[in-house]
Design a protein around this motif. Structure first.
Motif, mmCIF file in Angstrom:
data_model
loop_
_atom_site.group_PDB
_atom_site.id
_atom_site.type_symbol
_atom_site.label_atom_id
_atom_site.label_comp_id
_atom_site.label_asym_id
_atom_site.label_seq_id
_atom_site.Cartn_x
_atom_site.Cartn_y
_atom_site.Cartn_z
ATOM 1 N N ALA A 64 8.714 27.133 45.247
ATOM 2 C CA ALA A 64 7.619 27.024 46.210
ATOM 3 C C ALA A 64 6.247 26.912 45.564
ATOM 4 O O ALA A 64 5.290 26.476 46.217
ATOM 5 C CB ALA A 64 7.638 28.225 47.157
ATOM 6 N N SER A 65 6.100 27.330 44.302
ATOM 7 C CA SER A 65 4.773 27.310 43.683
ATOM 8 C C SER A 65 4.894 27.057 42.181
ATOM 9 O O SER A 65 5.944 27.314 41.569
ATOM 10 C CB SER A 65 4.062 28.649 43.905
ATOM 11 N N LEU A 66 3.811 26.572 41.602
ATOM 12 C CA LEU A 66 3.784 26.356 40.156
ATOM 13 C C LEU A 66 3.906 27.680 39.424
ATOM 14 O O LEU A 66 4.566 27.772 38.387
ATOM 15 C CB LEU A 66 2.486 25.643 39.762
ATOM 16 N N ASP A 67 3.280 28.721 39.962
ATOM 17 C CA ASP A 67 3.379 30.037 39.333
ATOM 18 C C ASP A 67 4.838 30.466 39.208
ATOM 19 O O ASP A 67 5.257 30.984 38.172
ATOM 20 C CB ASP A 67 2.594 31.059 40.144
ATOM 21 N N GLU A 68 5.628 30.244 40.232
ATOM 22 C CA GLU A 68 7.052 30.595 40.190
ATOM 23 C C GLU A 68 7.782 29.771 39.139
ATOM 24 O O GLU A 68 8.698 30.259 38.473
ATOM 25 C CB GLU A 68 7.672 30.374 41.563
ATOM 26 N N ALA A 69 7.378 28.528 38.969
ATOM 27 C CA ALA A 69 8.057 27.633 38.035
ATOM 28 C C ALA A 69 7.827 28.006 36.575
ATOM 29 O O ALA A 69 8.673 27.735 35.721
ATOM 30 C CB ALA A 69 7.599 26.197 38.268
ATOM 31 N N VAL A 70 6.683 28.631 36.262
ATOM 32 C CA VAL A 70 6.313 28.842 34.854
ATOM 33 C C VAL A 70 6.112 30.309 34.487
ATOM 34 O O VAL A 70 5.675 30.618 33.385
ATOM 35 C CB VAL A 70 5.034 28.050 34.508
ATOM 36 N N ARG A 71 6.422 31.215 35.386
ATOM 37 C CA ARG A 71 6.104 32.634 35.198
ATOM 38 C C ARG A 71 6.679 33.201 33.906
ATOM 39 O O ARG A 71 6.087 34.081 33.279
ATOM 40 C CB ARG A 71 6.590 33.422 36.406
ATOM 41 N N ASP A 72 7.836 32.740 33.481
ATOM 42 C CA ASP A 72 8.482 33.293 32.291
ATOM 43 C C ASP A 72 8.174 32.512 31.019
ATOM 44 O O ASP A 72 8.717 32.816 29.957
ATOM 45 C CB ASP A 72 10.003 33.338 32.491
ATOM 46 N N CYS A 73 7.297 31.507 31.100
ATOM 47 C CA CYS A 73 7.004 30.643 29.944
ATOM 48 C C CYS A 73 5.888 31.230 29.077
ATOM 49 O O CYS A 73 4.933 31.820 29.580
ATOM 50 C CB CYS A 73 6.594 29.252 30.411
ATOM 51 N N VAL A 74 6.001 31.020 27.764
ATOM 52 C CA VAL A 74 4.959 31.480 26.846
ATOM 53 C C VAL A 74 3.889 30.417 26.629
ATOM 54 O O VAL A 74 2.792 30.721 26.151
ATOM 55 C CB VAL A 74 5.551 31.907 25.488
ATOM 56 N N GLN A 75 4.213 29.176 26.940
ATOM 57 C CA GLN A 75 3.220 28.103 26.866
ATOM 58 C C GLN A 75 3.456 27.156 28.027
ATOM 59 O O GLN A 75 4.583 26.761 28.317
ATOM 60 C CB GLN A 75 3.309 27.339 25.541
ATOM 61 N N THR A 181 4.075 35.803 28.023
ATOM 62 C CA THR A 181 4.514 34.934 29.107
ATOM 63 C C THR A 181 3.389 34.810 30.126
ATOM 64 O O THR A 181 2.437 35.594 30.135
ATOM 65 C CB THR A 181 5.761 35.498 29.808
ATOM 66 N N ARG A 182 3.508 33.828 30.992
ATOM 67 C CA ARG A 182 2.520 33.646 32.056
ATOM 68 C C ARG A 182 2.436 34.913 32.905
ATOM 69 O O ARG A 182 1.357 35.343 33.290
ATOM 70 C CB ARG A 182 2.932 32.439 32.908
ATOM 71 N N GLU A 183 3.586 35.541 33.182
ATOM 72 C CA GLU A 183 3.604 36.755 33.994
ATOM 73 C C GLU A 183 2.854 37.886 33.298
ATOM 74 O O GLU A 183 2.075 38.612 33.924
ATOM 75 C CB GLU A 183 5.042 37.179 34.274
#
Length: 244
Positions: A64-75, A181-183
């Motif tokens: 549903a959101s970009l934040d959800e898509a990348v929350r666990d990414c370091v870059q 991570t982004r989170e």
């Protein structure tokens, strides 16, 4: 390593572009596709244009959101044709981006983010990214189709990976130097915002001030260890605030 590299498409309008992007990914050994609010998916046109990459299409996640898509990414690298008012760290050349992505992907998930066909990424979506990358093109006609942009950046990533494999040396970022991570970074931003308000540093809404400080820390690119030290510093300051 390549399995840790995620392609994220934001609000893709034409389903055929999803299929073409999936095909571009598979030719370069990438298979993790995440779709943020696509207009139509699943769709026969996406499957048709994916050609032999239907496995990428079938494995795609819709969020549903970009934040959800990348929350666990370091870059999180946003593909953008132009810089914004508060630019993030920016790669002027895709090969520079690819080398760093491959280094981090050896141990952690990373994402390459592509915006809408007509308007790209919004300012708010750019803020979900840690970096930006531009594809050098003809200044008089620098318009790339979505799948073409995916193909170019995927090729650069695959080339960087291939060169590392051929040389027998693939640099892996030490665990203590890994980016958060982004989170984890969002938790830091929320902690910083709370302290600024509770301490009286911000006495009324100052969105621009908060944005500037957040951009400052984004450009600084602290490691997980450094971010933990900053969180500890904020907590120590909070201990000296008057109790509510």
């Amino acid at each position: 390593m390549l399995s840790n590299i995620r392609i994220v498409l934001v609000q893709t309008f034409h389903p055929g572009n999803i299929g073409a992007a999936a095909r571009a990914m598979k030719t370069m050994g990438l298979d993790e596709l995440v779709l943020v609010n696509p207009r139509a998916f699943p769709d026969e046109e996406a499957t048709r244009l994916a050609a032999g990459a239907t496995d990428v299409i079938e494995g795609a996640r819709v969020v549903a959101s970009l934040d959800e898509a990348v929350r666990d990414c370091v870059q999180v690298v946003g593909a953008s044709a132009r810089l914004r008012s508060m630019p993030l760290p920016h790669f002027d050349e895709p090969d520079e981006m690819a080398k760093q992505v491959i280094s981090l992907a050896a141990s952690s998930p990373v994402a390459l983010v592509f915006g809408r066909e007509r308007s790209g990424l919004t300012n708010e979506e750019i803020r979900c990214c840690t970096h930006q990358v531009s594809i050098p093109a003809n200044p008089d006609y620098g318009i790339l189709n979505l799948s073409q942009a995916v193909q170019i950046l995927a090729y650069e990533v695959h080339r960087a990976w291939r060169q590392g494999e051929q040389s027998g040396f693939v640099y892996q970022t030490p665990s203590e130097a890994l980016p958060p991570t982004r989170e984890q970074f969002l938790h830091f931003q929320a902690h910083l915002s709370r302290l600024m308000h509770d301490s009286g540093f911000l006495t009324q809404p100052h969105a621009r001030t908060e944005e500037q400080l957040q951009a400052l820390f984004a450009r600084a690119q602290p490691s997980r260890k450094e971010l933990s030290l900053l969180r500890g510093l904020l907590s120590a300051f909070e201990e000296h605030l008057p109790k509510k």
